[in-house]
Design an enzyme around this catalytic site. Structure first.
Site, PDB file in Angstrom:
ATOM      1  N   GLU A 104       0.988  -1.128   0.021  1.00 53.99           N
ATOM      2  CA  GLU A 104       0.008  -0.024   0.232  1.00 53.99           C
ATOM      3  C   GLU A 104       0.892   1.113  -0.048  1.00 53.99           C
ATOM      4  O   GLU A 104       1.850   1.255   0.662  1.00 53.99           O
ATOM      5  CB  GLU A 104      -1.002  -0.048   1.255  1.00 53.99           C
ATOM      6  CG  GLU A 104      -1.968   1.135   1.134  1.00 53.99           C
ATOM      7  CD  GLU A 104      -2.894   1.141   2.425  1.00 53.99           C
ATOM      8  OE1 GLU A 104      -2.861   0.328   3.285  1.00 53.99           O
ATOM      9  OE2 GLU A 104      -3.776   1.953   2.312  1.00 53.99           O
TER      10      GLU A 104
ATOM     11  N   GLU B 106      -2.104  -3.803   7.053  1.00 56.20           N
ATOM     12  CA  GLU B 106      -3.311  -4.771   7.268  1.00 56.20           C
ATOM     13  C   GLU B 106      -3.496  -5.757   6.375  1.00 56.20           C
ATOM     14  O   GLU B 106      -4.475  -6.360   5.946  1.00 56.20           O
ATOM     15  CB  GLU B 106      -4.508  -3.917   7.467  1.00 56.20           C
ATOM     16  CG  GLU B 106      -5.079  -3.401   6.066  1.00 56.20           C
ATOM     17  CD  GLU B 106      -4.550  -1.795   5.855  1.00 56.20           C
ATOM     18  OE1 GLU B 106      -3.634  -1.549   6.654  1.00 56.20           O
ATOM     19  OE2 GLU B 106      -5.368  -1.130   5.128  1.00 56.20           O
TER      20      GLU B 106
ATOM     21  N   GLU C 215      -5.499  -2.714  12.833  1.00 55.17           N
ATOM     22  CA  GLU C 215      -4.920  -3.609  11.704  1.00 55.17           C
ATOM     23  C   GLU C 215      -6.126  -4.581  11.544  1.00 55.17           C
ATOM     24  O   GLU C 215      -6.371  -4.918  10.587  1.00 55.17           O
ATOM     25  CB  GLU C 215      -3.706  -4.060  11.838  1.00 55.17           C
ATOM     26  CG  GLU C 215      -2.491  -2.875  11.616  1.00 55.17           C
ATOM     27  CD  GLU C 215      -2.458  -1.669  11.048  1.00 55.17           C
ATOM     28  OE1 GLU C 215      -3.294  -1.822   9.811  1.00 55.17           O
ATOM     29  OE2 GLU C 215      -2.119  -0.754  11.356  1.00 55.17           O
TER      30      GLU C 215
ATOM     31  N   GLY D 242       3.536   2.405  10.638  1.00 55.61           N
ATOM     32  CA  GLY D 242       3.237   1.715  11.993  1.00 55.61           C
ATOM     33  C   GLY D 242       3.238   0.157  11.808  1.00 55.61           C
ATOM     34  O   GLY D 242       3.780  -0.473  12.259  1.00 55.61           O
ATOM     35  N   ALA D 243       2.130  -0.138  10.634  1.00 56.29           N
ATOM     36  CA  ALA D 243       1.918  -1.565  10.616  1.00 56.29           C
ATOM     37  C   ALA D 243       0.896  -1.394   9.087  1.00 56.29           C
ATOM     38  O   ALA D 243       0.588  -0.303   8.656  1.00 56.29           O
ATOM     39  CB  ALA D 243       1.024  -2.010  11.755  1.00 56.29           C
TER      40      ALA D 243
END
Ligand code: B3K
Ligand code: ZN
Length: 880
Positions: free
Chosen positions: A131, A274, A308, A271-272
């Protein structure tokens, strides 16, 4: 295939801006894609076999996005297809049948990928970040979110180095190959856009658990971390299970695959992420134990793990039609994670934290050169729009909907949204339509929040008529023109209010209720309240019911009244903030007028009442003393005087510290938490208050501060208290400062995540040589310029959290940041474009500083290879 890469075939295709209004459905669809990866550090081979369908009757070519790829082979229905050309940003195929199998072989170099977008190496492991538009760095593809396909993935790699080979969906099969290699295959039954694709290959420690869903299915949970880190995984796993349960209970959303994996990596831009069934996380949001992580880290991990996970329904099952709709999934998922944290912990404390982010950062973004609505109308580089506006203001917009509809109708809206759109890529309008249809509330005007940027200003005045027992409130809304949009219209603003009498009781309003929501829908509107027998003190925008700035001519006494009696804890905090900001502005003015600064006795008394309160939540008390940051305070002025702002804020904190010294000492001792470290709400609150007190004690009484800090560091059993000791020692330049900093470094130099805290403290110091120190720390044994976390904690913290020194009059801070951006421009433009923020939000600064900044921005603009990420921000900033 040498002709494939020849330069003659390259033609200009895109201009710099892309517009929402230009959206067109894709002229081809992809049903399924079977991927095969042969993982090698510098020459990874990717075979992609897609089944493609032409949409409608046309002869247009198929354009596939691709970047940094070497095309090795291209087959249509199994045979060579010569009718293609490489164009800028991709590949164009012509003369295609109605439906066909497209086989593309590409070679990529993960080792050389320093931008961490696409397939890259984090330490020893292969991982991906797709992404927004990273999949096109893996293979040529219709890399847009509305093209949803079923993915299978087969991965092969060296078995010793990469025993774990992971991808989306459920595992299917595995086997051994010659030469010490092995393979694993995965299949994801849910059609998904390419941005949710993920692959990981590496050697990890793995924490396993299970979760039984409400319908009784057992889901395997696997958490992968670098070897040796298993002792820091328990909290993340507990958080995941809490999130899964909460989403079933509050939103009726159940998990859908047989396995849910999280992999923690050290080199990650955000951060993270999904990715379906295989989240990839910055290790900062996974690893925690009492020794290495603070209370805030524990809470952050819970929130991000939740966020997430919640994307599985709001983002993955239902995704965005195009990237302009990003807030469809992000605003909604932030709202959901905020609710998760609030249901599990303290609702008021969470609300205050969210509002601080809005006021300290989002308001500045909305007033700056990158101002955009939560659904932007145009974008150059999509990665630049993962913003506080799309995320945090986006969540505020969802929260306003929730306020207007109420929980029940809101959940009915969610249910309808899922019933209509599960498995689709949709728009923010689709979401609002579901909410409107389910609730029967007209949201036509409300929708304007999606297309209008800027922070509205609401001016409130009132009139009380004793003879008629009538109280009137008049609200006027105005949004200033922003960089992206000159004309502003009235918005639908929900205003949650309560009216307090002299005793502090809330007056009865309509329906015998003591509070109500007013809907401001015009530029100016008056609301009348009958049967009011005394002039009340209005509590306005309770719970921050709308993301606006508001003014009402509160007297000091009225603000103190709200601090003591507002039934909403957020409003008590807000009144304290308003009072502080009022005297901050006054003292800045006094300094400018060469007058002595002052703080009235009643100000001190008001805060004393808060500090010694036995009734208030200690976390709320601590928050009452956490005032607007210096960066956030810049938003309070049209012309900001950096020097005066710094001095006035310091003066006010010192006055409080001295006047309430004995109270702070009492509170410090009273709030010590004994026994084993637990990251539970009550203990977190006590530690927060004790450590806040320590900060004020150190300010007023450095000798006592020093004694307490040394003792605290020697005896504490957790990072929260240890770090708070360091912060106090640094902020008051205590005698123990050097020693405690050095001891900490000795103990933790091998743990980058812990050292980030130390770098932040170094970069935030209020001393004239702080920049020299920051520069010297580039050579520190724990620093790594290639690691985004390290960069953010040293360079980012200096530029963002230390405005007084960053904005040094000689421009040295600007020069320093620009030097780093030049280095990062090619290496990692996404991270560069994040770090540049304090350099582009300059409109409130004086002419001298503005000119110094513009000089640096022009330096950047003159780079011949300036990345689009930076170009977009620099060019917009210079246009101001
Ligand atoms: N969706 C990702 C963010 C991707 C950022 C791309 N530059 C994480 C999140 O919001 O959950
Ligand atoms: Zn998100």
């Amino acid at each position: 295939m040498s002709q494939v890469t020849s330069i003659e075939n390259t033609v200009e295709k895109n201009s710099k801006e892309k517009y929402l209004s230009d959206y067109q459905v894709s002229n081809y669809e992809i049903d399924s894609i079977d991927l095969e990866f042969e993982l090698y550090d510098t020459t990874t081979l990717v075979k992609a076999v897609s089944s493609v369908i032409r949409v409608g009757e046309h002869q247009q070519p198929l354009f596939l996005f691709g970047e940094q790829l070497q095309l090795k082979k291209l087959l249509v229905n199994g045979v060579n297809h010569p009718d293609y050309k490489l164009v800028k940003g991709g590949l164009e195929l012509s003369y295609l049948p109605q439906t066909f199998t497209l086989e593309i072989h590409t070679e990529i170099n993960p080792q050389a990928n320093t931008s961490f977008s696409g397939l890259y190496k984090s330490g020893g492991a292969f991982c991906t970040q797709c992404e927004a538009e990273g999949f096109r760095r893996i293979t040529y593809y219709l890399d847009r979110p509305d093209v949803m396909a079923k993915f299978t993935t087969k991965i092969s790699a060296d078995k010793d180095l990469y025993p774990f080979l992971l991808s989306n969906g459920n595992p299917v099969d595995q086997g051994d190959l010659d030469n010490g290699r092995h393979w694993v295959s995965w299949s994801d039954p849910f059609p998904k856009p390419a941005y949710l694709f993920a692959l990981v290959g590496g050697d990890f420690d793995c924490l396993k658990d299970t979760f039984t869903t409400k319908s009784g299915r057992e889901v395997a949970l696997e958490l992968f971390v670098d070897k040796g880190n298993l002792d820091k995984t328990a909290h993340a796993m507990i958080s995941l299970k809490k999130a899964m349960l909460w989403d079933e209970q509050r939103f009726n959303f159940e998990y859908d695959l047989d396995i849910y994996m999280i992999v923690a990596v050290d080199f990650f831009n955000m951060g993270a992420m999904e990715n379906k069934g295989l989240n990839i996380f910055n290790s900062k949001f996974v690893l925690a134990n009492a020794q290495s992580a603070t209370d805030q880290d524990f809470l952050g991990i819970e929130a991000v793990i939740g966020h997430e996970y919640f994307h599985n329904w709001t983002g993955n099952r239902i995704t965005c039609r195009d990237w302009f709709q990003l807030s469809l999934k992000e605003g909604l998922t932030v709202f959901r994670d905020q609710e998760f944290s609030s249901d599990l912990g303290s609702r008021s404390v969470n609300r205050i934290a969210n509002v601080k982010t809005m006021r300290n950062h989002q308001f500045a973004e909305d007033a700056g050169p990158m101002s955009h609505p939560i659904r932007p109308a145009s974008v150059m580089e999509m990665n630049n729009f993962y913003t506080l506006t799309v995320y945090e203001k986006g969540s505020e917009v969802i929260r306003m909907l929730h306020t207007l509809l109420g929980e029940k109708a809101f959940q009915q809206g969610m249910e309808l949204y899922v019933a209509r759109h599960d498995g689709q890529a949709v728009t923010c309008d689709d979401f609002i339509a579901a909410m409107q249809d389910a609730s029967k509330i007209d949201l036509t005007l409300f929708k304007r929040w999606y297309s209008q940027s800027g922070t509205p200003n609401v001016h409130v005045s009132d009139h009380f008529d004793l003879s008629k027992n009538c109280y009137q409130m008049t609200f006027k809304q105005k949004t200033q023109p922003t960089a992206d949009q000159k004309i502003k219209q009235a918005l639908h603003i929900p205003i949650a209010i309560e009216l307090l009498d002299k005793q502090g009781n809330a007056l009865k309003l309509a329906d015998n209720k003591t509070n109500t929501i007013l809907s401001l829908t015009h530029t100016e509107q008056t609301f009348v309240f009958q049967n009011i027998s005394e002039k009340p003190v209005p509590s306005l925008f309770r719970g921050f019911s709308a993301p606006v700035k508001y003014q009402y001519a509160y007297s000091d006494l009225q603000l103190l009244h709200l601090m003591n009696f507002a039934s909403d804890e957020f409003s008590r905090w807000d009144a304290g903030q308003t009072l502080f900001n009022k005297y901050l502005a006054l003292n800045v003015q006094r300094l400018q007028d060469k007058q002595e600064m002052k703080l009235p006795a009643l100000f001190i008394e008001g805060f004393k009442g808060v500090l010694v309160s036995e009734l208030l939540d200690p976390a709320l008390i601590a928050n009452m003393f956490e005032f607007i940051s210096e960066t956030g305070a810049m938003e309070l002025f049209d012309r900001v005087d950096i020097e005066a702002l710094h001095r006035a804020r310091e003066f006010m904190l010192s006055q409080l510290a001295m006047a309430l010294h004995s109270e702070f000492v009492t509170v410090y001792h009273a709030r010590q938490v004994a026994g084993e470290y637990l990251a539970i709400t009550a203990d977190i609150a006590d530690r927060q208050l004790a450590n806040l007190a320590l900060l004020f004690i150190a300010k007023a009484d450095p000798a006592l501060g020093n004694e307490l800090v040394v003792k605290q560091i020697a005896h504490c059993n957790n990072m929260t208290d240890h770090l708070a000791g360091l912060v106090a020692a640094n902020s008051a330049s205590l005698a123990c400062r050097e020693t405690v900093m050095q001891d900490f470094e000795e103990k933790w130099f091998e743990n980058g995540l812990v050292m980030d805290k130390w770098f932040v403290i170094q970069a935030s110091q209020d001393r004239s040589d702080v920049l020299d120190n920051v520069k010297a720390l580039f050579k520190h044994r724990s620093f790594d310029f290639n690691n985004p976390n390290r960069l953010r904690s040293l360079v980012g913290a200096f530029a963002q959290n230390n405005p007084y020194h960053f904005h040094a009059e000689d421009g040295s801070g600007y020069h320093f940041l620009t030097e780093q951006l030049i280095k990062l421009n090619k290496q990692n433009p996404q991270v560069a474009a994040r770090l540049i923020t304090p350099l582009i939000q300059f409109k409130r600064l004086d002419e001298n500083r503005k000119n110094l900044i513009k000089k640096q921005l022009n330096r950047l603009l003159q780079l011949d290879d300036l990345a689009l990420d930076l170009y977009e921000k620099v060019s917009k900033a210079l246009k101001q």
